[in-house]
Scaffold this motif. Structure first.
Motif, PDB file in Angstrom:
ATOM      1  N   SER A 198       0.826  -1.262   0.173  1.00 14.16           N
ATOM      2  CA  SER A 198      -0.139   0.019  -0.069  1.00 14.16           C
ATOM      3  C   SER A 198       0.935   1.308   0.115  1.00 14.16           C
ATOM      4  O   SER A 198       0.322   2.296  -0.400  1.00 14.16           O
ATOM      5  N   SER A 218      -8.255  -1.663   1.571  1.00 14.29           N
ATOM      6  CA  SER A 218      -6.837  -1.924   1.251  1.00 14.29           C
ATOM      7  C   SER A 218      -6.797  -3.351   0.611  1.00 14.29           C
ATOM      8  O   SER A 218      -5.969  -3.537  -0.238  1.00 14.29           O
ATOM      9  N   LYS A 251      -8.045  -3.334  -3.079  1.00 13.64           N
ATOM     10  CA  LYS A 251      -6.963  -2.704  -4.029  1.00 13.64           C
ATOM     11  C   LYS A 251      -5.680  -3.547  -4.227  1.00 13.64           C
ATOM     12  O   LYS A 251      -5.017  -3.344  -5.144  1.00 13.64           O
ATOM     13  N   LEU A 252      -5.616  -4.629  -3.413  1.00  9.35           N
ATOM     14  CA  LEU A 252      -4.108  -5.375  -3.275  1.00  9.35           C
ATOM     15  C   LEU A 252      -4.238  -5.908  -4.802  1.00  9.35           C
ATOM     16  O   LEU A 252      -3.140  -5.815  -5.452  1.00  9.35           O
ATOM     17  N   ARG A 312      -3.418  -3.751  -7.683  1.00  7.97           N
ATOM     18  CA  ARG A 312      -2.165  -3.167  -7.723  1.00  7.97           C
ATOM     19  C   ARG A 312      -1.212  -4.262  -8.225  1.00  7.97           C
ATOM     20  O   ARG A 312      -0.232  -3.862  -9.075  1.00  7.97           O
TER      21      ARG A 312
END
Length: 591
Positions: A437, A478, A481-482, A485
């Motif tokens: 992050s 979080s 979005k991991l 990403r």
């Protein structure tokens, strides 16, 4: 090799990837068969290269090796066994549960622990059932069970299914639920492993600190389980024949220093030293020479490549890596290939370009971290993910939740389940997720990353959660979005680190396949510790250069879109000066 002077009936070879475990097992089998003894050589490695080493196509049944009378060999395929097990477990739920739930179950049984138990099941049929191998004088296995597998199999509750309904989501107990019928054979197998009169466990290592640490850990685990009949092979010991060759002299010195500093538990074992082979141990003739001191002469003219034909160094990747100005860079690879050093070198290079960089390492000794911190490079911060601490925290959390209402026996089994490699992988993954992050605002360079299986496990769990709850809003932002990403090539760049040798290259290829299953495309491959571009005159090292060429070519032509090559270093690459050398192009170290 000393253990062949009075060999036990069963010989198990164990060691991390790339140390020569298969070569040592094959050499032992050939040398025993040459004495007129009937020998069965068995591999349970999913990527076994016994066929290539022995020059004979092998299958799941004993196959005679024509060039070695009395020798038979076979490849057991644990992946097939694991697939059959998964289908037995998941098949009844197809069409009953939602597709997302079925995919989640399939991925749950795709991890290393399922494969580990399936492999154990395969060779337990040979070791635990004496009738299965009664026609042979010796059985040689080039794969040995881990301490975790043996501990798990010795717990009585593993066969009762007692906590099947109390540990939903654990990854290691699933395989055991499908293998309860083998209880007696497993008990006989574990007993045979601990019987010094019939079994020797051979630890194979290289004269390198990281390889010694791994062998010492394995030795301790097995000693705790009563497997004391251990022998150590230090494979690939190099002695320079050319005092004027600086690289040969440095390699000889570094090996001597590593042997002198090996962990005490290894130093106390009976030991065999195997010299560094001039080339790969392929073919029966080369296997017969293992353990003997080779006299190298001036080599015949070798196929060569001009320096211009070799991949450039790590510096060739830095412009692209730096272009976005932030993001995550992952150095991935098997143990011992140098991914920690590569990650540290990339972090230093980015910081020296003026970027804000955080390097996070799982290096147990934290040597790289400590050295960089001491030099206080502006713009670079260094942290450490402690696998032991992360695992302890995660284990305590599971015991307080899933283990809260279990009795003593159930808790003992759950505790053992949590000692598996899968638990550490999940625990470190949580720390990894926190670090990723931070890549939104600066560079984060990590020397560890979750396997493709772990990523898919997260993906399937999220899909299952959405399918059941229909409320994606419950998933933390979080975590949401991991995965995007990790799959975004402008945010995450994966460097696959390997060595120019058969096993490390082929293991890295399997890693790349796992990543692609998880929809992550590696950015580049880094071939580390290569002799190929160096100016050496020692005859053994000249032959080793020649041996590296096909593996470099394989990476360039079939496996990678970008390739960087890092030469072997005279001095261990620590400190800022050492890490800068890693980034330097090979041309600075060649003719």
């Amino acid at each position: 090799m000393q253990f062949l002077n009075h060999p036990t009936r069963n010989l198990f070879f164990t060691g991390k990837g790339g140390v020569g475990k298969t070569s040592m097992a094959c050499a032992s089998a050939v040398q025993l068969a040459d004495r007129g003894l009937r020998v069965l050589l068995v591999s349970t490695d999913p990527a076994s290269n016994l066929d290539e080493v022995l020059g004979t196509p092998l299958a799941g049944e004993p196959t005679p090796i024509e060039s070695v009378p009395n020798l038979f060999a076979m490849n057991l395929d644990p992946e097939v066994a694991a697939h059959e097990y998964r289908e037995r477990m998941v098949g009844p739920y197809r069409g009953v549960l939602p597709d997302a739930a079925v995919r989640s179950m399939e991925e749950q049984f795709s991890g290393s622990c399922t494969l580990e138990i399936a492999a154990f099941d395969e060779f337990a049929k040979l070791l635990g059932d004496k009738q299965a191998t009664s026609q042979f004088d010796h059985v040689v296995f080039d794969t040995a069970p881990t301490g975790h597998t043996l501990r798990l199999l010795t717990l009585p509750s593993a066969w009762t299914g007692y906590i099947d309904n109390n540990t939903t989501g654990t990854s290691c107990l699933g395989p055991l639920a499908g293998l309860q019928a083998q209880t007696l054979i497993y008990k006989q197998t574990v007993a045979a492993l601990a019987d010094a009169d019939c079994t020797t466990l051979v630890l194979v290592t290289r004269p390198e600190p990281s390889a010694f640490r791994e062998a010492a850990r394995t030795s301790r685990e097995l000693q705790e389980l009563g497997v004391h009949n251990q022998h150590l092979i230090v494979n690939g010991v190099f002695k320079s024949q050319t005092p004027t060759d600086e690289i040969a002299t440095a390699m000889s010195r570094r090996g001597d220093e590593a042997v002198a500093a090996m962990p005490a538990e290894l130093a106390g074992l009976e030991r065999s030293t195997v010299p560094l082979a001039c080339s790969g141990l392929m073919g029966v003739d080369s296997l017969r020479r293992v353990g003997q001191t080779e006299t190298s002469h001036s080599p015949a003219p070798l196929a060569t490549r001009s320096h211009a034909d070799f991949p450039a160094g790590l510096d060739s990747l830095m412009d692209e890596l730096a272009a976005v100005g932030h993001g995550v860079i992952l150095a991935m690879g098997k143990g011992g290939v140098g991914k920690t050093t590569v990650a540290a070198a990339v972090a230093v290079a980015l910081a020296e370009r003026g970027f804000d960089v955080h390097l996070s390492t799982t290096d147990p000794a934290a040597h790289v971290s400590a050295t960089i911190a001491a030099d206080e490079l502006a713009g670079l911060s260094v942290g450490r993910i402690d696998p032991a601490q992360e695992t302890a925290d995660y284990t305590a959390e599971v015991m307080q939740t899933a283990g809260k209402d279990l009795d003593a026996e159930g808790k003992a089994l759950l505790e053992e389940d949590l000692r598996s490699p899968c638990t550490e992988e999940i625990a470190v993954f949580r720390a990894f997720a926190r670090a990723v992050s931070e890549g939104a605002n600066r560079f984060v360079v990590l020397d560890t990353a979750p396997t493709g299986h772990t990523i898919l496990l997260l993906d399937s769990a999220l899909a299952y959660h959405r399918e059941v709850t229909r409320q994606a809003s419950q998933i933390p932002e979080s975590v949401e979005k991991l995965l995007p990403r990790l799959r975004d090539p402008d945010f995450t760049r994966v460097l696959v680190v390997t060595l120019p040798e058969a096993t490390p290259v082929h293991e890295a290829a399997r890693l790349q396949q796992d990543l692609r299953r998880a929809e992550i495309e590696p950015f580049a491959w880094v071939i580390n510790q290569s002799l190929a571009p160096l100016d050496v005159t020692d005859p053994t090292l000249r032959q080793r250069q020649h041996h590296e060429l096909p593996f470099i070519q394989e990476v360039e032509s079939t496996l990678a879109t970008r390739v960087a090559l890092v030469p072997w270093q005279n001095e261990p690459p620590t400190g800022l000066a050492g890490l800068r050398r890693i980034i330097s192009a090979p041309s600075s170290l060649t003719h």
